[in-house]
Design an enzyme around this catalytic site. Structure first.
Site, PDB file in Angstrom:
ATOM      1  N   GLY A  21     -62.566  -6.693 -52.418  1.00  0.00           N
ATOM      2  CA  GLY A  21     -63.283  -6.082 -53.548  1.00  0.00           C
ATOM      3  C   GLY A  21     -62.510  -4.907 -54.110  1.00  0.00           C
ATOM      4  O   GLY A  21     -62.263  -4.821 -55.326  1.00  0.00           O
TER       5      GLY A  21
ATOM      6  N   THR B 116     -55.589 -21.295 -57.474  1.00  0.00           N
ATOM      7  CA  THR B 116     -54.366 -20.483 -57.418  1.00  0.00           C
ATOM      8  C   THR B 116     -53.491 -21.027 -56.291  1.00  0.00           C
ATOM      9  O   THR B 116     -53.866 -20.992 -55.129  1.00  0.00           O
ATOM     10  CB  THR B 116     -54.698 -18.996 -57.191  1.00  0.00           C
ATOM     11  OG1 THR B 116     -55.431 -18.860 -55.969  1.00  0.00           O
ATOM     12  CG2 THR B 116     -55.538 -18.423 -58.327  1.00  0.00           C
TER      13      THR B 116
ATOM     14  N   ARG C 233     -46.647 -22.953 -56.862  1.00  0.00           N
ATOM     15  CA  ARG C 233     -46.941 -24.103 -57.729  1.00  0.00           C
ATOM     16  C   ARG C 233     -47.685 -23.688 -59.005  1.00  0.00           C
ATOM     17  O   ARG C 233     -47.895 -24.477 -59.906  1.00  0.00           O
ATOM     18  CB  ARG C 233     -47.761 -25.142 -56.974  1.00  0.00           C
ATOM     19  CG  ARG C 233     -46.907 -25.859 -55.944  1.00  0.00           C
ATOM     20  CD  ARG C 233     -47.551 -27.136 -55.478  1.00  0.00           C
ATOM     21  NE  ARG C 233     -48.514 -26.879 -54.433  1.00  0.00           N
ATOM     22  CZ  ARG C 233     -49.122 -27.849 -53.754  1.00  0.00           C
ATOM     23  NH1 ARG C 233     -48.893 -29.103 -54.031  1.00  0.00           N
ATOM     24  NH2 ARG C 233     -49.982 -27.549 -52.803  1.00  0.00           N
TER      25      ARG C 233
ATOM     26  N   ASP D  50     -56.028 -11.271 -55.108  1.00  0.00           N
ATOM     27  CA  ASP D  50     -56.879 -10.191 -55.634  1.00  0.00           C
ATOM     28  C   ASP D  50     -56.290  -9.641 -56.929  1.00  0.00           C
ATOM     29  O   ASP D  50     -57.017  -9.339 -57.880  1.00  0.00           O
ATOM     30  CB  ASP D  50     -56.997  -9.057 -54.606  1.00  0.00           C
ATOM     31  CG  ASP D  50     -57.601  -9.554 -53.305  1.00  0.00           C
ATOM     32  OD1 ASP D  50     -58.442 -10.472 -53.359  1.00  0.00           O
ATOM     33  OD2 ASP D  50     -57.227  -9.038 -52.233  1.00  0.00           O
TER      34      ASP D  50
ATOM     35  N   GLY E 131     -47.611  -4.583 -49.268  1.00  0.00           N
ATOM     36  CA  GLY E 131     -48.976  -4.040 -49.270  1.00  0.00           C
ATOM     37  C   GLY E 131     -49.844  -4.688 -50.328  1.00  0.00           C
ATOM     38  O   GLY E 131     -49.356  -5.408 -51.200  1.00  0.00           O
TER      39      GLY E 131
ATOM     40  N   SER F  56     -49.019  -2.615 -54.249  1.00  0.00           N
ATOM     41  CA  SER F  56     -48.108  -3.559 -54.922  1.00  0.00           C
ATOM     42  C   SER F  56     -48.569  -3.955 -56.328  1.00  0.00           C
ATOM     43  O   SER F  56     -47.843  -4.649 -57.042  1.00  0.00           O
ATOM     44  CB  SER F  56     -47.970  -4.832 -54.073  1.00  0.00           C
ATOM     45  OG  SER F  56     -49.153  -5.605 -54.141  1.00  0.00           O
TER      46      SER F  56
HETATM   47  O1  RIB Z   1     -56.880 -10.316 -49.879  1.00  0.00           O
HETATM   48  C1  RIB Z   1     -56.217  -9.398 -49.063  1.00  0.00           C
HETATM   49  C2  RIB Z   1     -57.215  -8.526 -48.351  1.00  0.00           C
HETATM   50  O2  RIB Z   1     -57.964  -9.318 -47.454  1.00  0.00           O
HETATM   51  C3  RIB Z   1     -56.618  -7.433 -47.513  1.00  0.00           C
HETATM   52  O3  RIB Z   1     -56.398  -6.251 -48.236  1.00  0.00           O
HETATM   53  C4  RIB Z   1     -57.599  -7.294 -46.365  1.00  0.00           C
HETATM   54  O4  RIB Z   1     -58.256  -6.074 -46.316  1.00  0.00           O
HETATM   55  C5  RIB Z   1     -58.578  -8.460 -46.526  1.00  0.00           C
HETATM   56  O5  RIB Z   1     -59.761  -8.061 -47.090  1.00  0.00           O
END
Ligand code: RIB
Length: 307
Positions: free
Chosen positions: A48, A227, A231, A259, A294, A298
């Protein structure tokens, strides 16, 4: 003290915040195996929080709805959100439960293994969503993942629907979802592993991925964006099937790439980009993120062109 945002949020993120303990090692261990790792880092993470940061760096006014511990990790996370300009009014501090943490291993190819202790994320409740109603009013997109309880996810999806907000669900980590939840989702963004787990279908070839995405579409989601790393992204909607290529980059760490994609996508949609343009923008942001270590550190600061 929660800071009030100057602009009303256009992206509402409901979800988890973690502190990531990351060990770099040449190879990932198998069960029962010990490997000698390299560098150790403590990095801000949580799906999140990562998505909220990615959306904010892509220029969207963001409000984050979360439950974080009243401990040092929670305090540091809150300060970081404020530095990123994220609305923190609906972040609750939990005095009874520690903040979430994740143990992560990353290998030489940038691949990872992640195990999460949810902590306070597990206590984000429906009542917190009810109290955050104001964040949804007038927002364009609501972003969710599955590191918080499912009844909370469902409540947020329902509220977003009532308010006419586009719902984006990243079904990570995989959990079985009832059809009534999937029907509340406008855009579902599984990776290949989640796509396979949700459908029970193979995802080896591009055609496999399209078939699995078709199966998800039948369950009532508005569209599927699968995703698929190098690819690219497969978009499947009622009248459309399209692949979006990922730029070729040297990946050093893929943690949080999904994310970054979700946050950038929500930001681009919230300024009125078409689906295709928003996906292209999000693919570009995620590709940049894997070239740096990270999760949150990143994510690039790049903005979509407003439409
Ligand atoms: O999607 C990556 C994330 O998954 C990491 O930052 C970790 O905390 C987990 O929630």
């Amino acid at each position: 003290m929660a800071r009030r945002q100057k602009q009303p949020p256009s992206v509402v993120v409901v979800g988890s915040s973690n502190t990531d303990f990351v060990v770099q090692s040449s190879k990932l261990p198998e069960p029962g195996m010990t490997v000698l790792g390299g560098e150790f880092q403590i990095v801000p993470g949580g799906k999140g929080a990562n998505q909220a940061v990615a959306a904010a760096r892509a220029g969207a006014p963001v409000s984050f709805v979360a439950n974080i511990g009243r401990d040092d990790f929670g305090g540091a996370a809150l300060q970081r959100f404020e530095r990123e300009g994220i609305g923190t009014r609906f972040i609750v501090r939990d005095r009874h439960t520690p903040s979430g943490v994740a143990l992560i291993m990353v290998d030489d190819k940038g691949r990872n293994l992640i195990s999460v202790a949810a902590g306070s994320n597990d206590r984000l409740a429906k009542a917190h969503i009810d109290r955050a109603k104001q964040a949804f009013a007038g927002a364009r997109c609501c972003l969710l993942q599955l590191e918080t309880p499912l009844p909370t996810v469902e409540a947020a999806l329902r509220l977003a629907r009532r308010e006419g907000v586009t719902t984006i669900l990243d079904p990570a980590p995989y959990r079985r979802l009832a059809k009534r939840i999937l029907q509340l989702v406008d855009i579902l963004t599984p990776n290949e592993t989640e796509l396979a787990a949700m459908t029970g279908l193979p995802v080896k070839t591009k055609r496999d991925i399209e078939r699995a995405a078709e199966a998800l579409l039948q369950s009532g989601v508005g569209e599927v964006l699968a995703t698929c790393g190098v690819r690219g992204v497969c978009r499947l909607a009622k009248q459309e099937k399209n692949w979006f290529q990922a730029p070729k980059v040297r990946a050093v760490d893929t943690v949080g790439a999904g994310d970054c994609f979700n946050g950038a996508l929500a930001s681009a949609l919230s300024v009125g980009l078409t689906g295709a343009a928003a996906i292209q923008f999000a693919v570009k942001a995620a590709a940049r993120s894997v070239t740096r270590p990270g999760a949150q550190p990143s994510f690039p600061k790049i903005k979509p062109d407003a439409h």
